[in-house]
Each structure stands twice: as C-alpha cells, then as structure tokens.
Design an enzyme around this catalytic site. Structure first.
Site, PDB file in Angstrom:
ATOM      1  N   CYS A   1       3.026   7.352  11.894  1.00 30.18           N
ATOM      2  CA  CYS A   1       3.516   8.088  13.061  1.00 30.18           C
ATOM      3  C   CYS A   1       3.602   7.132  14.242  1.00 30.18           C
ATOM      4  CB  CYS A   1       2.543   9.186  13.448  1.00 30.18           C
ATOM      5  SG  CYS A   1       2.604  10.529  12.311  1.00 30.18           S
TER       6      CYS A   1
ATOM      7  N   ASN B   1       0.803  -1.226   0.000  1.00 30.20           N
ATOM      8  CA  ASN B   1       0.000   0.000   0.000  1.00 30.20           C
ATOM      9  C   ASN B   1       0.835   1.276   0.000  1.00 30.20           C
ATOM     10  OD1 ASN B   1       0.353  -1.466   2.537  1.00 30.20           O
ATOM     11  ND2 ASN B   1      -0.388   0.400   3.499  1.00 30.20           N
TER      12      ASN B   1
HETATM   13  N1  PLP Z   1      -4.278  -4.455   3.712  1.00 28.71           N
HETATM   14  C1  PLP Z   1      -3.818  -3.444   2.972  1.00 28.71           C
HETATM   15  C2  PLP Z   1      -2.692  -3.668   2.034  1.00 28.71           C
HETATM   16  C3  PLP Z   1      -4.398  -2.185   3.081  1.00 28.71           C
HETATM   17  O1  PLP Z   1      -3.931  -1.175   2.327  1.00 28.71           O
HETATM   18  C4  PLP Z   1      -5.462  -2.002   3.974  1.00 28.71           C
HETATM   19  C5  PLP Z   1      -6.044  -0.647   4.158  1.00 28.71           C
HETATM   20  O2  PLP Z   1      -5.322   0.351   4.134  1.00 28.71           O
HETATM   21  C6  PLP Z   1      -5.925  -3.085   4.715  1.00 28.71           C
HETATM   22  C7  PLP Z   1      -5.308  -4.297   4.566  1.00 28.71           C
HETATM   23  C8  PLP Z   1      -7.075  -2.956   5.678  1.00 28.71           C
HETATM   24  O3  PLP Z   1      -8.242  -2.686   4.968  1.00 28.71           O
HETATM   25  P1  PLP Z   1      -9.593  -2.197   5.705  1.00 28.71           P
HETATM   26  O4  PLP Z   1      -9.200  -1.081   6.599  1.00 28.71           O
HETATM   27  O5  PLP Z   1     -10.473  -1.776   4.617  1.00 28.71           O
HETATM   28  O6  PLP Z   1     -10.131  -3.332   6.485  1.00 28.71           O
END
Ligand code: PLP
Length: 768
Positions: A346, A168
């Site tokens: 953070c 992400n």
């Molecule tokens: N995994 C990844 C790679 C993510 O980017 C996110 C959210 O930022 C999540 C899991 C968690 O997703 P959610 O908050 O929609 O449950």
C-alpha cells in the site's frame, strides 16, 4: 433488524497460507527454544560449564548453517534477522568503497523486485556516508528475471550489486550462475549481496561454490521465531562490524548472543538435514502446487497467474481474478479461514504491487494480486482441507451472483439499492422490491461484467442503464452494457438518448414545486428525471421514489442520483468547457425544493468513503451549499467563490481527474464511537438492548456467520439507511466486520448522515 447475542469469533480452524510473510514455530523448534530459555540459558562468553555448553551449541549451529547453505568457508554471523544482515552487508561494501578511488558516475545496483529493505538501506547509508552514488534499479523481464545485459553494461561502475535468490511476492528465482557470469565478467571485485531469505528450505544452496559476498537469512520465514537470523560473508569480502561492544561473535557483531534463537535454528537445521522428517521435499512441494493450481483454476476459471511457474519456487502462488479486487479476495479467503496476502504494497491511496509493476504486468493484475504461500511443513491433510475451503468460498461467491455457477439454487435475493464502486467512482443498481425490474445508474466499464452477471443471475429486467451526465473522467460504459444485456431490455425501452434515458419512457410525475418531469415506472417504484445543469450542461438528477405517487414531494423521494452535482462534502467542479457555475446555483436551489433534507443523495464519486450524503448532512458541515439553501449567498457571490474553489483543484498528471471542488466542509467529521469486542460482550450480558449488524459481504457472512446477527454489506448500506431511518435515529446500533475498518467507515458515514447511536467494534472479528 433484530436484537442479538453475537458471538464474534471465527470458530473454524484457520489455515495459514502466508508463509512468505512469516511462519509458525514448529513444536520441536518451540521445544528447543523452551529448553534453551529454562535450562540451557548460559551466556556463551561465560567460562563455567553452563556457558561452555551454550557456546558449544552456538558453534554446532554455525556448522549446521554452513551445511544448509553449502558454505564451508567464510563467516557465519548470527543476527536479529535479514534486515540487520542487509545493513551489515551494505555498510561493509560502502565503507570499502569510500576507501578506494570512486569510478566515474558510481552506481549502487539492486534488482527492481528486491524487498524494500535493500534499496532503502542502500539509499540510507549512501546518504549518511556522503557517497555520491546513484541507487539504480536493475530492470526485470515479465517473469521477474533480472536483465543480464543491463548488468553487463552497468556493473563496471557499481560500488555494490544487490540481487535476490527468490522473490517474496512471486517466488521467482534467479539463475545465479548466469547472474554471476554477467557480474564477474565485467567486474570481478564488486561486492555482491544475494538476499537468500525466501530461498531457505525452498532451493538448494551452495554458496562457497559462488562468488556471492553476502547472503542474509531470517529464521522466521522457516519455522524459527522472529528475532534470529544470520549473515554469510565470503572469506575475501570487505567487512565492517555494525554493532560494536563486548566483542562477541569474534567482534563481528557484539551483544550477548540470542541463545534461544540459536537453539531454534539448530532444531530447524537438524530438521532440514534429516533424511526424513516433517519437511516435504521438492517433489512433494511441486505436487502440492499442482493440486492448488488445479483447485484455484477450477474455482476461478478466469484466474490469471502473475508468475511463470517454470522459474518459481513451488511454495508461492501469485494470481489475480478479473473483476475482483485483492481486498475482496482477501476478505473472502479470510472468511473461509484461509490466511493469504494481498501480494501488494500500500502506498498512499494506490494499492498495487511494485514487483508486478516492475515485471510490466497489466495494471489490473498488479492492483488485484493475491499471494498464497506455504512452507515445507504443509501436510497432505492440510492441503486437502484448504482445497475444500477454496471450493466452499467459491460456492458462497456464486450464491452472491459474483461468480457464474449453474449449480447454485439458493441465491441471495437482491432487492432495493446496491452500490458498486471502482476506485472512488460509484455505480448504482436499483431493483424494484415488487417486480423484477431494475435500473443501473452511472455504469462503469470495470463493473460491467459484474453488473451483467448480477442481472442475469438474479433474472432481472433492466429497464434503463442511465448516466447522470456525460462524464469528464471516463466514457460511459452504458452503450456496452446495453449491448451486453440487449436480450433482456424490453423492446419499448431500447431506443434511448445520450444519457440512456428511453425515448419512450411512458409516464410523467409532478415534483414538489409543480414541475412535471418524465418518469419510468419500475413496478411499485418510480424514477423521475429532472435537469440539474451546472457541473456539465447535460447533468440531470434521477429521483427514485419507492412509492410511485403522482406528485412526489421531497419526503417521497428516497434516493436522488445527482451524479457530480452534489458529492459528500463537495460540489461538482464547474470549470469544464461545458460547465456553468450560475446554472449550478439554480440547480442547487431546485434540489432544495425537490428533495427533503434527508433524501439520500447517491453520488457518482465517493472520494472519502462516505457512501451517500443528504442536503441536511451537507448543511451541517457548512460550506457553499448550505449558504445557497439558506439564501444567504447571491448567485454572483456563489459564482465568484465557486471559481476560487475550482482554481484550487489540481489535476495531477497520471492521477484520477477530480470531479468535485472541495468546499472546505469535509474537515468537520463527527467522531466515531468505538467499543472493543469485550465491551460488546459485557453490554450484552448486562442486557443492554442493542442491535448488532455484521457489515461484511454476504458470501463472507455465509462462510463464517456472526451468530444471530443481521448482515448488511457495505454495498447495501445506503439502502439499509433508507429502510431503517426512523429506527436508526433512536436505537443504538453496533457494527462489526472482519478487521474493524469497514465498520469504522460505515459508522462514520451513518453519523455523518445524522443517525443516532452508532458504534463499531474495534478490530472486528480479528480481535474477538
Ligand atoms: N528480504 C526478503 C526477500 C524478505 O521477504 C524479507 C521479509 O519479508 C526481508 C528481506 C526482511 O526480513 P526481516 O524482516 O526478517 O528482517
């Protein structure tokens, strides 16, 4: 400063480039949600026609999910989002592990750059299940690719292995085929979860062609609303329902299904599977990235990408710009109407990216990363507008002299005192208001480039680059800065002592107690140097008077650069080998004679964001300094009590060396008065006279000016106090910034300095 009618709103159109955090709901998807909410709202468990229709839509959506994921077998379970999917996968795998004999030294493996939801879930459930397994991160290389050899070596002891398809923060994707070989060669049975959240719509997926056991997804990362997601579970994978109840979803996940969310997914999947439509294809996304990369490189020629584009999805850019913190860049982009993310997490005081750290990137890149992410609904027209905005943002930086540009003509003129900070360390630049002469006090290596750029861009003459003492926590960067600016330093000031003071400073001034001290003429102002031993034996005070009289009494001295002798709420520590607590006692007594109670003391460290202090502010808070000044503490008692304070100072390995002993006076902070932007508008319509000051940086102000407001950036706050003290003591003043955090800090600091009616606007422009 003048009274204004502010319009605290960012009227310009905003461009959202933070799709990896979440996305907007596209209009056709919102429409589908609305229809589901108002017309097709049946409960899929009901046997009447409304219920049957809802169930049919749910099953149709499940089929579409299979097409999107390339999964013609296995379970597809609708969830509230990926975090729930991750819980289900982890609980299922661990529950299975509990029922079989454990290997020796069992492991729960996860990629070092995984979203926090993964390791935290593993730790949580391992603890609750009392599983004696070590939760271990799989290292990644400098591109973010998992270490396959590590996996091959450790996976035979794993009870579960969790990896991600696309990261992400960086957009880095894994080679799933190679990963599968590494896992399955050594452990054909281990449950394997692949977090596919960031892969949806960015990478083709073919899950049933793999041995991936679990794949969680979240709708809100791709134009569906928050609160809907799904989990793919391979046919053979262990499975334990997490939510029991009415037996919905074949008993795999009870609770009445989220019909509106499922309708949103249906609309999304139809869009993704359509031959043509609003979603750009991979080639188009690559072209968008190319344009953005070119624009960013043109805007910031020194920019460094924190990713290898060859193994990243095209929709995520992660970069750092030397000399700029991520906060500065975020503020800049926000002012330009572009929403990006700092790309870092953070944790307590440290802001850095654990993902970039795991990739082994240099600390400065991790601390200053910016993530810019978009989705396949981005259009050509938006891209063009974003690129134009980036160019105008950079133009504004150049007018602030923060970036080099020959094209800029109307630069902001810099006069007076400017505070620059690196972490909690402060460096000061003073520019004489009536000449082009300037001095730098307590230079810092990480700010040298910025200082050099400012001085050259403003065409200033650096008369001296000074240290207030030999710093214990860093080597002075004065030598390097003097070398970089050698062509601009006048000949007579080039030969200097250890602290950068010119051997031939040319003049002297008399202080309030009659002592004559060396001085530097800066034009209309003068800088006097006086010894202040104690913290170190070479500590000095540098006293700046904007009116260079022959004799300077306390009220003539506007700024006192006292290094680490007096910090806000703190005295400099005196337990270095070259410290002398008794000398500090006498230096404090001298200061109380030389300075006025309100002279602004400009420290070398600002641990609590207080910008500057004064003897009066310190005395108001009590503590050792006030007792020395009042004469109620003998030198002997001071030395004893100071030693106790210094003993309490703990230098933790790997963290910043603290230069100040806490005198225990910091706790009594005056409360900060707050108003909402609605209050501000009401006060103004009622004609309550007040001045409103926007305290963002000049380039932010230039990009989205607060109507009719004055602009006093935080770096000029101390100068502003010196210029406006009398007015600030009585008139009400409202401070506003982007989010309310800078205005809160500034108003707290001004109140601490004893300045009257200061209020700040909670939430700043963001909530206007
Ligand atoms: N995994 C990844 C790679 C993510 O980017 C996110 C959210 O930022 C999540 C899991 C968690 O997703 P959610 O908050 O929609 O449950």
């Amino acid at each position: 400063m003048h009274d204004v009618q502010p319009e605290p709103s960012m009227s310009q159109q905003e461009f959202y480039l933070d799709s990896n955090a979440t996305t907007e709901v596209l209009p056709p998807i919102a429409e589908a949600v609305m229809t589901a909410l108002t017309q097709e709202y049946g409960n899929p468990s009901s046997s009447h026609i409304t219920g049957i229709r809802a169930k049919a839509r749910m099953e149709r959506t499940r089929q579409l999910a299979r097409q999107v994921m390339g999964a013609d077998s296995g379970k597809v379970i609708f969830t509230s989002g990926a975090t729930e999917g991750i819980q289900t996968a982890v609980i299922s795998a661990l529950q299975a592990a509990r029922q079989a004999p454990l290997p020796r030294r069992p492991l729960l493996l996860y990629g070092a750059t995984e979203h926090k939801a993964v390791p935290e879930t593993l730790k949580h459930w391992a603890r609750l299940f009392d599983l004696p397994a070590e939760v271990r991160a799989i290292p990644v290389d400098e591109r973010g690719r998992l270490d396959l050899e590590f996996i091959a070596e450790h996976v035979d002891r794993a009870l579960m292995i969790c990896t991600m398809a696309v990261n992400n923060e960086t957009g880095c994707y894994q080679d799933l085929a190679a990963l599968e070989r590494a896992i399955r060669t050594h452990n054909p049975q281990v449950p394997w979860m692949v977090d596919c959240v960031q892969a949806l719509g960015k990478l083709p997926l073919a899950l049933t062609a793999t041995t991936i056991d679990y794949a969680p997804f979240s709708g809100h990362k791709l134009y569906a609303p928050k609160g809907i997601g799904w989990l793919y579970v391979r046919e053979q994978a262990p499975f334990t329902p997490v939510i029991a109840g009415g037996g919905q979803e074949s008993g795999w996940r009870s609770g009445t299904e989220n019909g509106a969310g499922i309708a949103a997914l249906q609309a999304l999947f139809e869009m993704m599977l359509a031959e043509s439509g609003p979603l750009a294809d991979h080639q188009q996304l690559l072209a968008y990235r190319q344009t953005l990369v070119a624009t960013l490189k043109r805007a910031f020629p020194e920019l460094v990408f924190n990713q290898d584009h060859d193994c990243c999805v095209p929709t995520t850019l992660n970069f750092s710009v030397p000399g700029f913190s991520s906060k500065e860049l975020m503020d800049l982009f926000d002012a330009a109407g572009i929403r990006v993310s700092s790309g870092s997490a953070c944790s307590s005081k440290v802001t850095r990216s654990f993902v970039l750290d795991a990739m082994g990137l240099p600390a400065w890149q991790s601390e200053s990363a910016i993530r810019l992410s978009f989705g396949p609904a981005m259009t050509e027209a938006e891209l063009t507008a974003v690129c134009e905005r980036i160019e105008s943002a950079v133009g504004a930086l150049a007018t602030s002299c923060l970036l080099e540009s020959d094209a800029v003509e109307d630069k902001f003129g810099l006069k007076g005192l400017i505070q620059l900070k690196a972490g909690s360390s402060c460096c000061w630049l003073y520019v004489d208001p009536d000449s082009d002469r300037c001095v730098v006090v307590d230079p810092l290596a990480s700010l040298n480039e910025r200082l050099e750029r400012l001085i050259r861009c403003q065409d200033l003459v650096p008369v001296a680059i000074l240290d207030t003492h030999g710093h214990a926590d860093h080597v002075s960067s004065g030598v390097a800065l003097r070398a970089a600016l050698a062509d601009r330093i006048p000949e007579q000031y080039r030969a200097v002592d250890e602290l950068g003071w010119p051997n031939d400073c040319g003049t002297r001034r008399t202080l309030g107690d009659g002592q004559v001290m060396p001085a530097l003429d800066l034009g209309s102002s003068v800088l006097v140097r006086a010894p202040l031993p104690g913290h170190t034996d070479d500590s000095v005070g540098l006293f700046l008077s904007r009116e260079g009289r022959d004799t300077l009494v306390g009220s003539d001295i506007d700024f006192a650069f006292c290094g680490d002798t007096v910090l806000a709420g703190t005295l400099g520590r005196t337990n270095f080998t070259n410290s002398q607590p008794s000398a500090l006692y006498h230096s404090l007594v001298h200061l109380s004679v030389w300075l006025s109670p309100d002279t602004l003391i400009c420290p070398a460290h600002d641990y609590h964001h207080q910008f500057a202090t004064s003897l009066a502010a310190e005395c108001r808070q009590g503590g050792l300094l006030s007792q020395v000044i009042e004469g109620s503490l003998s030198e002997r008692d001071f030395v004893v009590r100071k030693a106790r304070l210094d003993e309490a100072l703990v230098d933790e390995p790997g963290t910043e060396l603290l230069c100040g002993a806490d005198t225990g006076s910091c706790s009594a902070e005056p409360p900060v008065a707050e108003i909402s932007s609605a209050d501000l508008k009401r006060w103004q319509s009622e004609g309550r006279v007040m001045a409103v000051v926007d305290i963002r940086e000049p380039h932010e102000f230039a990009l989205s000016p607060g109507a009719g407001m004055d602009n006093v950036p935080l770096s000029r706050l101390v100068d502003f106090v010196a210029q406006n003290r009398y007015r600030l003591e009585s008139d009400p003043l409202v401070l506003i910034c982007r989010s309310g955090s800078r205005s809160q800090l500034a108003s707290r600091s001004l109140r601490r300095l004893g300045l009257g009616n200061i209020v700040h606007v909670v939430g700043g422009y963001a909530l206007s």
